[in-house]
Enzyme design. Structure first.
Site, PDB file in Angstrom:
ATOM      1  N   CYS A 107      15.104  45.547 -39.266  1.00  0.00           N
ATOM      2  CA  CYS A 107      14.726  44.273 -39.863  1.00  0.00           C
ATOM      3  C   CYS A 107      13.972  43.398 -38.870  1.00  0.00           C
ATOM      4  CB  CYS A 107      15.957  43.562 -40.401  1.00  0.00           C
ATOM      5  SG  CYS A 107      16.684  44.449 -41.810  1.00  0.00           S
TER       6      CYS A 107
ATOM      7  N   CYS B 166      19.171  43.630 -37.608  1.00  0.00           N
ATOM      8  CA  CYS B 166      19.186  44.888 -36.867  1.00  0.00           C
ATOM      9  C   CYS B 166      17.774  45.184 -36.342  1.00  0.00           C
ATOM     10  CB  CYS B 166      19.655  46.015 -37.778  1.00  0.00           C
ATOM     11  SG  CYS B 166      18.476  46.423 -39.096  1.00  0.00           S
TER      12      CYS B 166
ATOM     13  N   HIS C 293      18.042  46.405 -46.749  1.00  0.00           N
ATOM     14  CA  HIS C 293      18.815  45.302 -46.185  1.00  0.00           C
ATOM     15  C   HIS C 293      18.325  43.992 -46.794  1.00  0.00           C
ATOM     16  CE1 HIS C 293      20.122  47.423 -42.193  1.00  0.00           C
ATOM     17  NE2 HIS C 293      20.379  48.152 -43.265  1.00  0.00           N
TER      18      HIS C 293
ATOM     19  N   GLU D 280      17.210  41.258 -45.494  1.00  0.00           N
ATOM     20  CA  GLU D 280      15.949  40.771 -44.933  1.00  0.00           C
ATOM     21  C   GLU D 280      14.760  41.507 -45.530  1.00  0.00           C
ATOM     22  OE1 GLU D 280      18.688  41.885 -43.362  1.00  0.00           O
ATOM     23  OE2 GLU D 280      18.707  41.242 -41.269  1.00  0.00           O
TER      24      GLU D 280
END
Length: 151
Positions: free
Chosen positions: A88, A85, A55, A57
């Site tokens: 993360c 999420c 992701h 992040e």
């Protein structure tokens, strides 16, 4: 509280998200800042990396860890175009990131304010300051347009 500085760095995160979209990835981007300098940036890459943990992040945190030569990133601010999420959010806590600024809320998987509020959990040992809604319309429109074009 959001500021012009927050909007400036969110603009950089938006440019990362646009790059993800051009590569066929869900358009989420992130930049990690310390003392006014970007120390890490990234965009969604789970499809191209065949890695569900890639992701935006996570990519920014990994890049910053290499730059700072440390897995802890205190006194930093992470700017991300979509509410993080659970995975993360956990990485943000473990990296000891001081402040999180996100754009669009994620009503399906957001773990800052939408579905869960992990950073408010008193039993956890690190509490990141969280600000949501910075340039939220621009961030949300990137996602809406991306998925509209794919239908």
């Amino acid at each position: 509280m959001a500021s012009q500085v927050d909007e400036y760095f969110m603009g950089m995160a938006i440019r990362q998200a646009e790059l993800a979209a051009r590569l066929g990835e869900v358009p989420v981007g992130a930049v990690l800042v310390k003392n006014g300098l970007v120390i890490g940036s990234g965009h969604n890459m789970p499809i191209s990396q065949n890695d569900p943990s890639s992701h935006a992040e996570m990519m920014a945190i990994r890049n910053a860890g290499r730059v700072m030569n440390n897995y802890r990133l205190p006194e930093t601010t992470l700017y991300v175009t979509l509410e993080p999420c659970m995975m993360c959010s956990g990485a943000i806590m473990n990296a000891r990131i001081s402040r999180l600024v996100y754009g669009a809320a994620d009503l399906k998987t957001g773990c800052v304010h939408s579905v869960l509020s992990l950073f408010d959990e008193k039993k956890l040992n690190h509490h990141t300051e969280c600000v949501g809604g910075v340039l939220s319309d621009s961030c949300a429109n990137l996602l809406k347009n991306f998925f509209k074009d794919r239908r």
